[in-house]
Write a protein that holds these residues in place. Structure first.
Motif, PDB file in Angstrom:
ATOM      1  N   ILE A 319     -56.194 -23.162  34.694  1.00 43.89           N
ATOM      2  CA  ILE A 319     -55.464 -22.577  33.570  1.00 43.89           C
ATOM      3  C   ILE A 319     -56.056 -21.210  33.259  1.00 43.89           C
ATOM      4  O   ILE A 319     -57.156 -20.878  33.688  1.00 43.89           O
ATOM      5  N   ASP A 320     -55.304 -20.413  32.487  1.00 43.61           N
ATOM      6  CA  ASP A 320     -55.802 -19.105  32.063  1.00 43.61           C
ATOM      7  C   ASP A 320     -55.327 -18.821  30.646  1.00 43.61           C
ATOM      8  O   ASP A 320     -54.635 -19.633  30.025  1.00 43.61           O
ATOM      9  N   TRP A 321     -55.714 -17.647  30.131  1.00 41.78           N
ATOM     10  CA  TRP A 321     -55.390 -17.331  28.739  1.00 41.78           C
ATOM     11  C   TRP A 321     -53.905 -17.061  28.528  1.00 41.78           C
ATOM     12  O   TRP A 321     -53.411 -17.192  27.404  1.00 41.78           O
ATOM     13  N   THR A 322     -53.187 -16.699  29.577  1.00 45.65           N
ATOM     14  CA  THR A 322     -51.738 -16.534  29.442  1.00 45.65           C
ATOM     15  C   THR A 322     -51.094 -17.871  29.108  1.00 45.65           C
ATOM     16  O   THR A 322     -50.171 -17.950  28.277  1.00 45.65           O
ATOM     17  N   ASP A 323     -51.557 -18.944  29.747  1.00 50.50           N
ATOM     18  CA  ASP A 323     -51.061 -20.286  29.427  1.00 50.50           C
ATOM     19  C   ASP A 323     -51.330 -20.618  27.965  1.00 50.50           C
ATOM     20  O   ASP A 323     -50.443 -21.106  27.247  1.00 50.50           O
ATOM     21  N   LEU A 324     -52.558 -20.349  27.530  1.00 48.90           N
ATOM     22  CA  LEU A 324     -52.932 -20.651  26.149  1.00 48.90           C
ATOM     23  C   LEU A 324     -52.090 -19.849  25.165  1.00 48.90           C
ATOM     24  O   LEU A 324     -51.609 -20.379  24.151  1.00 48.90           O
ATOM     25  N   ASP A 325     -51.862 -18.594  25.467  1.00 45.12           N
ATOM     26  CA  ASP A 325     -51.065 -17.723  24.601  1.00 45.12           C
ATOM     27  C   ASP A 325     -49.626 -18.228  24.507  1.00 45.12           C
ATOM     28  O   ASP A 325     -49.052 -18.320  23.408  1.00 45.12           O
ATOM     29  N   GLU A 326     -49.037 -18.548  25.641  1.00 46.98           N
ATOM     30  CA  GLU A 326     -47.640 -18.981  25.639  1.00 46.98           C
ATOM     31  C   GLU A 326     -47.463 -20.293  24.877  1.00 46.98           C
ATOM     32  O   GLU A 326     -46.492 -20.462  24.125  1.00 46.98           O
ATOM     33  N   LEU A 327     -48.396 -21.202  25.062  1.00 44.89           N
ATOM     34  CA  LEU A 327     -48.312 -22.477  24.339  1.00 44.89           C
ATOM     35  C   LEU A 327     -48.545 -22.278  22.851  1.00 44.89           C
ATOM     36  O   LEU A 327     -47.884 -22.914  22.016  1.00 44.89           O
ATOM     37  N   SER A 328     -49.461 -21.389  22.501  1.00 47.84           N
ATOM     38  CA  SER A 328     -49.731 -21.137  21.089  1.00 47.84           C
ATOM     39  C   SER A 328     -48.511 -20.545  20.388  1.00 47.84           C
ATOM     40  O   SER A 328     -48.205 -20.895  19.242  1.00 47.84           O
ATOM     41  N   GLN A 329     -47.794 -19.665  21.083  1.00 45.06           N
ATOM     42  CA  GLN A 329     -46.609 -19.063  20.471  1.00 45.06           C
ATOM     43  C   GLN A 329     -45.469 -20.070  20.299  1.00 45.06           C
ATOM     44  O   GLN A 329     -44.593 -19.891  19.455  1.00 45.06           O
ATOM     45  N   ALA A 330     -45.502 -21.140  21.091  1.00 47.08           N
ATOM     46  CA  ALA A 330     -44.454 -22.169  20.983  1.00 47.08           C
ATOM     47  C   ALA A 330     -44.821 -23.284  20.010  1.00 47.08           C
ATOM     48  O   ALA A 330     -43.984 -24.128  19.693  1.00 47.08           O
ATOM     49  N   THR A 331     -46.064 -23.287  19.531  1.00 43.27           N
ATOM     50  CA  THR A 331     -46.580 -24.402  18.729  1.00 43.27           C
ATOM     51  C   THR A 331     -46.748 -23.982  17.278  1.00 43.27           C
ATOM     52  O   THR A 331     -47.462 -23.014  16.989  1.00 43.27           O
ATOM     53  N   PRO A 332     -46.151 -24.683  16.337  1.00 43.16           N
ATOM     54  CA  PRO A 332     -46.349 -24.335  14.924  1.00 43.16           C
ATOM     55  C   PRO A 332     -47.744 -24.730  14.442  1.00 43.16           C
ATOM     56  O   PRO A 332     -48.334 -25.688  14.932  1.00 43.16           O
ATOM     57  N   LEU A 333     -48.251 -23.980  13.490  1.00 41.75           N
ATOM     58  CA  LEU A 333     -49.554 -24.264  12.891  1.00 41.75           C
ATOM     59  C   LEU A 333     -49.376 -25.318  11.807  1.00 41.75           C
ATOM     60  O   LEU A 333     -48.716 -25.075  10.800  1.00 41.75           O
ATOM     61  N   LEU A 334     -49.978 -26.492  12.004  1.00 42.54           N
ATOM     62  CA  LEU A 334     -49.745 -27.629  11.108  1.00 42.54           C
ATOM     63  C   LEU A 334     -50.920 -27.939  10.189  1.00 42.54           C
ATOM     64  O   LEU A 334     -50.794 -28.811   9.323  1.00 42.54           O
ATOM     65  N   ALA A 335     -52.060 -27.274  10.382  1.00 43.98           N
ATOM     66  CA  ALA A 335     -53.237 -27.607   9.586  1.00 43.98           C
ATOM     67  C   ALA A 335     -53.880 -26.349   9.015  1.00 43.98           C
ATOM     68  O   ALA A 335     -53.883 -25.300   9.652  1.00 43.98           O
ATOM     69  N   ARG A 336     -54.420 -26.489   7.827  1.00 43.84           N
ATOM     70  CA  ARG A 336     -55.207 -25.434   7.193  1.00 43.84           C
ATOM     71  C   ARG A 336     -56.562 -26.053   6.823  1.00 43.84           C
ATOM     72  O   ARG A 336     -56.729 -26.649   5.761  1.00 43.84           O
ATOM     73  N   VAL A 337     -57.502 -25.936   7.740  1.00 41.81           N
ATOM     74  CA  VAL A 337     -58.842 -26.472   7.537  1.00 41.81           C
ATOM     75  C   VAL A 337     -59.823 -25.328   7.723  1.00 41.81           C
ATOM     76  O   VAL A 337     -59.673 -24.531   8.647  1.00 41.81           O
ATOM     77  N   TYR A 338     -60.815 -25.236   6.864  1.00 46.45           N
ATOM     78  CA  TYR A 338     -61.754 -24.115   6.886  1.00 46.45           C
ATOM     79  C   TYR A 338     -62.283 -23.865   8.290  1.00 46.45           C
ATOM     80  O   TYR A 338     -62.685 -24.802   8.961  1.00 46.45           O
ATOM     81  N   PRO A 339     -62.247 -22.614   8.797  1.00 46.08           N
ATOM     82  CA  PRO A 339     -62.054 -21.359   8.068  1.00 46.08           C
ATOM     83  C   PRO A 339     -60.604 -20.902   7.926  1.00 46.08           C
ATOM     84  O   PRO A 339     -60.365 -19.790   7.464  1.00 46.08           O
ATOM     85  N   ASN A 340     -59.649 -21.729   8.351  1.00 48.16           N
ATOM     86  CA  ASN A 340     -58.233 -21.352   8.213  1.00 48.16           C
ATOM     87  C   ASN A 340     -57.652 -21.793   6.879  1.00 48.16           C
ATOM     88  O   ASN A 340     -56.458 -21.637   6.647  1.00 48.16           O
ATOM     89  N   GLY A 341     -58.460 -22.359   6.038  1.00 48.59           N
ATOM     90  CA  GLY A 341     -58.026 -22.829   4.728  1.00 48.59           C
ATOM     91  C   GLY A 341     -59.252 -23.245   3.950  1.00 48.59           C
ATOM     92  O   GLY A 341     -60.386 -23.025   4.382  1.00 48.59           O
ATOM     93  N   SER A 342     -59.064 -23.885   2.814  1.00 44.51           N
ATOM     94  CA  SER A 342     -60.214 -24.265   1.985  1.00 44.51           C
ATOM     95  C   SER A 342     -60.659 -25.697   2.216  1.00 44.51           C
ATOM     96  O   SER A 342     -61.773 -26.068   1.844  1.00 44.51           O
ATOM     97  N   ALA A 343     -59.828 -26.535   2.841  1.00 39.12           N
ATOM     98  CA  ALA A 343     -60.148 -27.945   3.044  1.00 39.12           C
ATOM     99  C   ALA A 343     -61.142 -28.128   4.191  1.00 39.12           C
ATOM    100  O   ALA A 343     -61.322 -27.239   5.030  1.00 39.12           O
ATOM    101  N   ASP A 344     -61.798 -29.308   4.229  1.00 35.94           N
ATOM    102  CA  ASP A 344     -62.629 -29.650   5.375  1.00 35.94           C
ATOM    103  C   ASP A 344     -61.989 -30.821   6.126  1.00 35.94           C
ATOM    104  O   ASP A 344     -60.896 -31.282   5.777  1.00 35.94           O
TER     105      ASP A 344
END
Length: 628
Positions: A319-344
């Motif tokens: 695998i490479d970072w292009t795979d990771l990028d393409e999958l990330s763009q197709a995947t919604p962000l479902l969690a907000r856990v620190y450092p992406n939010g205040s929860a743990d």
């Protein structure tokens, strides 16, 4: 639900790219499978050495009738995440005997903590410890005494290292057994505020230590969503845990019950029974795609842009970072856990946790549900949650909807339409950026470069006021910290910079980090283009940058550019970093071989494998099909 087109497309691309390497790997593990326990093939002297100290398990091991589990443990009592594993072997041996088998501690692996070595010389050994752990795992399994394996590990490099090593024995079933998170301490936001005030000279060391001690305060994994807890998510979505094991607290009856269940299941899935599940078949391109999707959906650690590549490679998957990028763009962000939010992670688990996330992703066609999970079911079963009915371990359906939409959400109303990781590319090379924690208005910067050869040099400039606005300096800049790649000095994390850069940003300056080093799995609100490859020590483009060059980083567009005339840029000489001081002392001299052999960041920064380009050349040994 049919697979999302991006999931289907990337999975197919990976399978095609990996066909030759994966085929060779599967042929090897199929050839290694034994008709009976491998220890039956040992000489009498070999076997007697193998059970000499086994006490009541001697008859079982001598006769070779039942399955024998090899325990690989990362236990030590200095680190909170691994201290709870002290008594696991005793519990596992007892459970194995009750199930008609046996268990032996096959070996221990080192477990170092980036939280302790952060900003210290020891951090230069951190990434290479993953490869040392992989080798230690392989050595531990080299005795041919085992029919299955339990891997006891949690944190940053430990789980990837254990998995890489276990995959070298891909014919054996392997289950990962975690320890669970510590109870929640002070709020992460409060801890970050104290760190930032300390960086500005507004808090004392005693105040900072008090805040840190109130955050990291008991046995168990740190509760923020860094690399350690991202590891546990990966083990779930790749089917290597008993369902719902990731975030069950340590030293509880439920945690012990899950450890017993893992032992019993390991004995059921050996080649001696009717449900053989070797780890080399469980970890395939589908499981690796699941891992990349899970990482994007939960805003996981940037360190896995390295670890996942290396783990996949160990199973013959490229695998490479292009795979990771393409999958990330197709995947919604479902969690907000620190450092992406205040929860743990404890708040995350209470709100529905990985069970909710996995079910949502399955329903949206974003995960492969048909992977060969170690528990015997499919990924839908992995999404169930364990509980104790009196003394009996049972599993129940995860919540169908979030119990706290500030922490976790469904696909219909995500925090963001895409996941948190992007690949950047341009005349500065390729890099990774985690944008899930960065405010949209801060994801793009165009500012002059300020060049530093270490994070300490940047911190010294900050303390001296050299990064403050003045008549000749508008205050906006891209901090370029180079000479931090795997070949240079082992690719240390630069998390020590986070409070300082955040403080500059909070007082109105536009700042970003550009480096061939790593940022922590806890990388936060400052735009950081990291893992730049080729690295400066390989005369990569970062080595061409000069103080004052205008640099543009655009996380949304996926670009990073030195805004220098193309002709002048092509003619400019690379200035390799001075590295003599990073190669001796504190054990660093022992890792010279790894610094010389290691692949690039996008190849997983791994010293264990040949460059994949070699596979296209005539370098195969005809006798075994392996690279010469």
């Amino acid at each position: 639900m049919p697979l999302h087109p991006a999931i289907e497309r990337v999975t197919s691309r990976i399978a095609d790219r990996s066909r030759r390497l994966r085929g060779d790997y599967l042929a090897r593990i199929d050839a290694a499978r034994e008709a009976g326990p491998a220890r039956r093939e040992l000489s009498c002297g070999n076997l007697a050495h193998g059970f000499a100290a086994s006490g009541v398990d001697k008859p079982m091991l001598r006769e070779g009738a039942g399955g024998n589990i090899g325990i690989i443990t990362s236990y030590n009592d200095m680190l909170s995440a691994h201290q709870p594993m002290e008594h696991y072997p005793t519990l596992i041996r007892m459970a194995a005997r009750n199930a008609g088998g046996s268990a032996q501690v096959a070996g221990g692996v080192p477990a170092m903590c980036d939280g302790v070595t952060q900003g210290r010389t020891g951090m230069e050994l951190s990434l290479f410890s993953r490869d040392a752990i992989a080798m230690a795992t392989a050595i531990s399994l080299s005795h041919d005494m085992f029919d299955a394996v339990l891997c006891l590990g949690v944190c940053d490099k430990i789980v990837p290292g254990l998995l890489i090593g276990a995959l070298s024995y891909g014919h054996l079933p392997v289950i990962f057994v975690p320890a669970g998170p510590m109870p929640s301490g002070i709020p992460n936001k409060q801890k970050a505020e104290v760190r930032q005030r300390y960086a500005l000279g507004q808090a004392t060391r005693d105040e900072l230590l008090e805040a840190e001690a109130a955050s990291y305060h008991s046995p168990g994994t740190c509760t923020f969503y860094g690399t350690a807890n991202s590891n546990q998510m990966l083990m779930e979505v790749m089917g290597l845990h008993m369902p719902g094991s990731a975030f069950v607290p340590p030293n509880t009856p439920l945690r012990d019950a899950l450890t017993v269940a893992a032992t019993e299941q390991a004995l059921r899935i050996t080649a001696l029974g009717n449900d053989y599940r070797p780890i080399g078949r469980t970890i395939d391109e589908k499981a690796i795609v699941n891992a990349m999707v899970g990482l994007a959906a939960t805003g996981g650690s940037t360190n896995h842009a390295l670890h996942l590549v290396a783990m996949a490679r160990a199973a013959g998957v490229l695998i490479d970072w292009t795979d990771l990028d393409e999958l990330s763009q197709a995947t919604p962000l479902l969690a907000r856990v620190y450092p992406n939010g205040s929860a743990d992670v404890n708040h995350f688990e209470a709100a529905g946790g990985l069970g909710l996330v996995i079910n949502e992703l399955l329903d949206a066609g974003l995960l492969h549900g048909d992977i060969a999970c170690v528990h015997g079911g499919d990924l839908r079963q992995q999404a169930t949650q364990p509980w104790l009915d009196d003394l009996s371990l049972r599993w129940r359906t995860a919540p169908a909807t979030s119990l706290d939409e500030n922490v976790v959400r469904g696909v219909a109303a995500p925090f963001d339409s895409e996941g948190g990781l992007r690949c950047l590319q341009g005349n500065l090379g390729r890099a990774v950026v985690k944008i899930s924690a960065v405010a949209p208005e801060l994801r793009r910067i165009e500012a002059p470069a300020r060049i530093f050869q270490s994070q300490d040099a940047l911190l010294a400039a900050f303390k001296a006021g050299a990064l403050d606005r003045n008549e000749g300096f508008a205050g906006d800049f891209v901090a370029v910290v180079r000479g931090q790649g795997p070949r240079a000095n082992g690719m240390p994390e630069l998390h020590k910079l986070t409070p300082t850069l955040a403080a500059l940003q909070d007082r109105g300056q536009r700042v970003a980090l550009l480096t061939d080093g790593r940022m922590s799995g806890a990388s936060g609100k400052v735009l950081a283009a990291i893992h730049v490859t080729p690295e400066a020590a390989d005369a990569g483009p970062l080595a061409k940058l000069r103080d004052g060059d205008l640099v543009r980083i655009d996380g949304d567009a996926g670009t990073m550019e030195a805004l220098v005339d193309a002709g002048a840029w092509a003619a400019r000489e690379a200035v390799r970093p001075a590295l003599a001081g990073n190669h001796v002392g504190h054990g660093r001299e022992l890792f010279a071989m790894m610094r010389k052999q290691v692949g690039s960041a996008e190849q997983g920064a791994c010293a264990l494998f040949l460059d994949e380009n070699a596979l296209d050349e005539d370098v195969l040994d005809e006798d075994d099909g392996m690279p010469a």
